[in-house]
Design an enzyme around this catalytic site. Structure first.
Site, mmCIF file in Angstrom:
data_model
loop_
_atom_site.group_PDB
_atom_site.id
_atom_site.type_symbol
_atom_site.label_atom_id
_atom_site.label_comp_id
_atom_site.label_asym_id
_atom_site.label_seq_id
_atom_site.Cartn_x
_atom_site.Cartn_y
_atom_site.Cartn_z
ATOM 1 N N GLY A 252 -37.682 -18.773 36.421
ATOM 2 C CA GLY A 252 -38.091 -20.167 36.271
ATOM 3 C C GLY A 252 -39.205 -20.433 35.291
ATOM 4 O O GLY A 252 -39.538 -21.606 35.060
ATOM 5 N N GLU A 289 -36.985 -12.457 38.071
ATOM 6 C CA GLU A 289 -35.638 -12.802 37.592
ATOM 7 C C GLU A 289 -35.673 -13.843 36.488
ATOM 8 O O GLU A 289 -35.124 -14.930 36.627
ATOM 9 C CB GLU A 289 -34.815 -13.390 38.758
ATOM 10 C CG GLU A 289 -34.754 -12.562 40.009
ATOM 11 C CD GLU A 289 -34.166 -13.334 41.206
ATOM 12 O OE1 GLU A 289 -34.087 -14.577 41.150
ATOM 13 O OE2 GLU A 289 -33.779 -12.683 42.174
ATOM 14 N N GLY A 291 -34.720 -15.936 33.222
ATOM 15 C CA GLY A 291 -33.528 -16.209 32.412
ATOM 16 C C GLY A 291 -33.926 -16.933 31.139
ATOM 17 O O GLY A 291 -34.004 -16.355 30.059
ATOM 18 N N ARG A 328 -27.524 -29.935 27.683
ATOM 19 C CA ARG A 328 -28.872 -30.130 28.231
ATOM 20 C C ARG A 328 -29.439 -31.527 27.967
ATOM 21 O O ARG A 328 -30.003 -32.140 28.870
ATOM 22 C CB ARG A 328 -29.831 -29.052 27.721
ATOM 23 C CG ARG A 328 -29.465 -27.644 28.189
ATOM 24 C CD ARG A 328 -30.543 -26.617 27.877
ATOM 25 N NE ARG A 328 -31.753 -26.908 28.613
ATOM 26 C CZ ARG A 328 -32.812 -27.529 28.115
ATOM 27 N NH1 ARG A 328 -32.834 -27.883 26.841
ATOM 28 N NH2 ARG A 328 -33.839 -27.781 28.865
ATOM 29 N N CYS A 358 -16.333 -38.688 23.353
ATOM 30 C CA CYS A 358 -16.249 -40.097 23.733
ATOM 31 C C CYS A 358 -17.013 -40.396 25.015
ATOM 32 O O CYS A 358 -16.427 -40.642 26.079
ATOM 33 C CB CYS A 358 -14.786 -40.496 23.857
ATOM 34 S SG CYS A 358 -13.998 -40.386 22.257
ATOM 35 N N GLU A 359 -18.325 -40.343 24.929
ATOM 36 C CA GLU A 359 -19.239 -40.658 26.027
ATOM 37 C C GLU A 359 -20.540 -41.118 25.389
ATOM 38 O O GLU A 359 -20.987 -40.521 24.410
ATOM 39 C CB GLU A 359 -19.587 -39.403 26.856
ATOM 40 C CG GLU A 359 -18.449 -38.717 27.551
ATOM 41 C CD GLU A 359 -17.954 -39.437 28.788
ATOM 42 O OE1 GLU A 359 -18.693 -40.291 29.330
ATOM 43 O OE2 GLU A 359 -16.820 -39.150 29.187
ATOM 44 N N TYR A 386 -28.874 -21.747 28.792
ATOM 45 C CA TYR A 386 -28.161 -22.913 29.345
ATOM 46 C C TYR A 386 -27.515 -23.738 28.230
ATOM 47 O O TYR A 386 -27.433 -24.960 28.310
ATOM 48 C CB TYR A 386 -29.095 -23.748 30.240
ATOM 49 C CG TYR A 386 -29.720 -22.885 31.320
ATOM 50 C CD1 TYR A 386 -28.931 -22.416 32.365
ATOM 51 C CD2 TYR A 386 -31.050 -22.486 31.255
ATOM 52 C CE1 TYR A 386 -29.468 -21.568 33.329
ATOM 53 C CE2 TYR A 386 -31.591 -21.643 32.216
ATOM 54 C CZ TYR A 386 -30.798 -21.193 33.247
ATOM 55 O OH TYR A 386 -31.327 -20.348 34.198
HETATM 56 C C1 LIG Z 1 -31.467 -19.729 37.724
HETATM 57 C C2 LIG Z 1 -32.113 -18.671 38.485
HETATM 58 C C3 LIG Z 1 -33.025 -17.811 37.867
HETATM 59 C C4 LIG Z 1 -33.450 -17.950 36.432
HETATM 60 O O1 LIG Z 1 -34.109 -19.140 36.179
HETATM 61 P P1 LIG Z 1 -34.756 -19.387 34.714
HETATM 62 O O2 LIG Z 1 -35.349 -20.717 34.825
HETATM 63 O O3 LIG Z 1 -33.636 -19.339 33.736
HETATM 64 O O4 LIG Z 1 -35.737 -18.298 34.480
HETATM 65 C C5 LIG Z 1 -33.578 -16.794 38.625
HETATM 66 N N1 LIG Z 1 -33.257 -16.636 39.925
HETATM 67 C C6 LIG Z 1 -32.372 -17.440 40.552
HETATM 68 C C7 LIG Z 1 -32.052 -17.211 41.965
HETATM 69 C C8 LIG Z 1 -31.779 -18.483 39.858
HETATM 70 O O5 LIG Z 1 -30.915 -19.290 40.486
#
Ligand SMILES: *Cc1c(COP(=O)(O)O)cnc(C)c1O
Length: 430
Positions: A252, A289, A291, A328, A358-359, A386
């Site tokens: 996150g 975790e 991303g 996004r 078309c939106e 994303y």
């Molecule tokens: C989406 C997600 C992440 C990664 O979130 P980011 O904002 O991309 O870092 C990590 N853990 C879980 C469980 C998620 O659903």
């Protein structure tokens, strides 16, 4: 000659202007568009590795053991997963499909955490068969199903309970996950009882606790708030005899899209690890975790201007990428920098950058001062996370190509989808 002031691109260390031409590492963006067409996602391998390295350095400096698990859903293209697998990363997955991608890219099943609020029995079985390290569980009923599936497979599943710490991460409502009104996680009031229940089930073994409070979070405070609540629960569970071996902080961490100033991975992780150690949990493994913060600013979407169109109300630049390619802006009203591939001098107009779909939600950016001519190439920055993973075939549009730049080389890592591929599996009526 007048020196030209080129747009600064803070937060994008490997996407920069050389003279007046936008480059991804050593490769000219215009050359990529010439070779591979548009719209095309382009990623910098060095930028991905550098972002990953920041987490690895923070982990290496910490006395607490840190396990790095890239959240596949941010960008699941095989070559991207491969880059991270080669750096020794494990993976956080939310579906059986993502698990198969990880394995196809050379990831180790033993370093895979299976998250997600709706795992099916078939997905659980696949994950057990290949030997993932942990299931992050979100409900009592999911626990019961996993125990049954593990029994059928003759296995014991390692589980962590994902708790919902009820903190406001201060992010967009669609990407906030840690409020008690969200569908995610186990309520704090129910977590200890559920931990006790796992001890009664022979085919699951409780090993961890997890939380993930949302995405694009730009300060450490909500994480510290969540962590304190999580550690309170670990204490309560252990008083009742459970043994929690790892604490999963989720992902996150936000990135700089336009004006945000998120902490670096080091500045994010250090206070969290310090709090864990200070509260006496420094001998546990800490999982993270990330991303978005690994791939987000490593990628850009290249798109060509088809038409310039002025109405009494607005100037529009109609480009060949739409909301089906990058959703996004439409979904979260996300603001991403739009950089011209070749900087022109002249009179800037304020354009809404819109796609061909078309939106009315089909816009990529609003009110951007640009000097544009039809045919000009634009790069929508911060599109590495994303972006492609959320692309669809709406309006029967094939999804973009993807190119990975590595120094002076380019690799086509996914060709543009053809229309024939879109309907190859469809059937006409007899
Ligand atoms: C989406 C997600 C992440 C990664 O979130 P980011 O904002 O991309 O870092 C990590 N853990 C879980 C469980 C998620 O659903």
């Amino acid at each position: 000659m007048k020196t030209q002031i080129l747009p600064a691109l803070p937060g994008h260390p490997h996407i920069a202007y050389v003279d007046t031409s936008l480059h991804i590492e050593q490769v000219n963006a215009s050359a990529i568009a010439e070779t591979f067409g548009t719209p095309t996602y382009v990623y910098s391998r060095t930028a991905i590795e550098q972002a990953a390295r920041q987490y690895m350095d923070a982990a290496a400096r910490s006395p607490v053991k840190v396990a790095l698990r890239y959240a596949v859903k941010a960008n699941s293209t095989l070559a991207v997963l491969q880059v991270l697998a080669r750096q020794g990363w494990g993976f956080d997955i939310v579906s059986g499909g993502e698990l198969q991608r990880v394995l196809a890219a050379g990831g180790e099943a033993g370093k895979v955490v299976f998250s997600g609020v709706g795992k099916t029995a078939a997905e659980m079985r696949l994950a057990l068969d290949v030997g993932v390290e942990c299931f992050n569980l979100e409900s009592p009923n999911e626990l019961a199903v996993l125990n049954r599936v593990a029994q059928q497979a003759g296995k014991v599943a390692q589980v962590a309970l994902r708790v919902n710490p009820d903190v406001d991460a201060g992010t967009h409502p669609y990407i906030s996950t840690g409020l008690k009104s969200n569908k995610f996680g186990i309520a704090q009031e129910q977590a200890v009882a559920l931990a006790m229940q796992t001890a009664l089930l022979p085919h699951v073994r409780l090993v961890g606790i997890a939380s993930h409070i949302g995405s694009q979070i730009t300060s450490v405070e909500p994480y510290l708030d969540a962590l304190d609540k999580v550690l309170d629960l670990v204490e309560a569970m252990e008083r009742k005899g459970a043994q929690i071996e790892h604490i999963d902080l989720g992902g996150g961490l936000g990135i700089r899209y336009s004006h945000e100033t998120p902490p670096t991975p080091q500045d994010w992780l250090a206070p969290l690890l310090a709090r864990i150690a200070a509260r006496g949990f420094g001998h546990r493994t800490v999982m993270v975790e990330p991303g978005r913060s690994i791939v987000g600013n490593a990628g850009a979407l290249l798109t060509r201007t088809l038409y310039l169109k002025s109405t009494p109300a607005k100037h529009f630049a109609v480009v060949d990428a739409g909301m089906n390619d990058l959703i996004r802006p439409a979904l979260y009203e996300a603001e991403q920098v739009v950089a011209p591939a070749e900087v022109r001098t002249g009179l800037a107009l304020h354009y809404d950058i819109v796609g061909p779909v078309c939106e009315s939600a089909d816009w990529l950016a609003r009110d951007r001062a640009l000097v544009l001519e039809e045919g000009d190439l634009l790069a929508v920055l911060s599109s590495g996370a994303y972006g492609m993973v959320m692309a669809s075939n709406y309006n029967s549009r094939g999804r973009p190509a993807e190119v990975l730049v590595d120094g002076a080389s380019t690799h086509l890592i996914r060709p543009r989808e053809t229309v024939e591929q879109l309907y190859a599996s469809e059937r006409l009526l007899p």
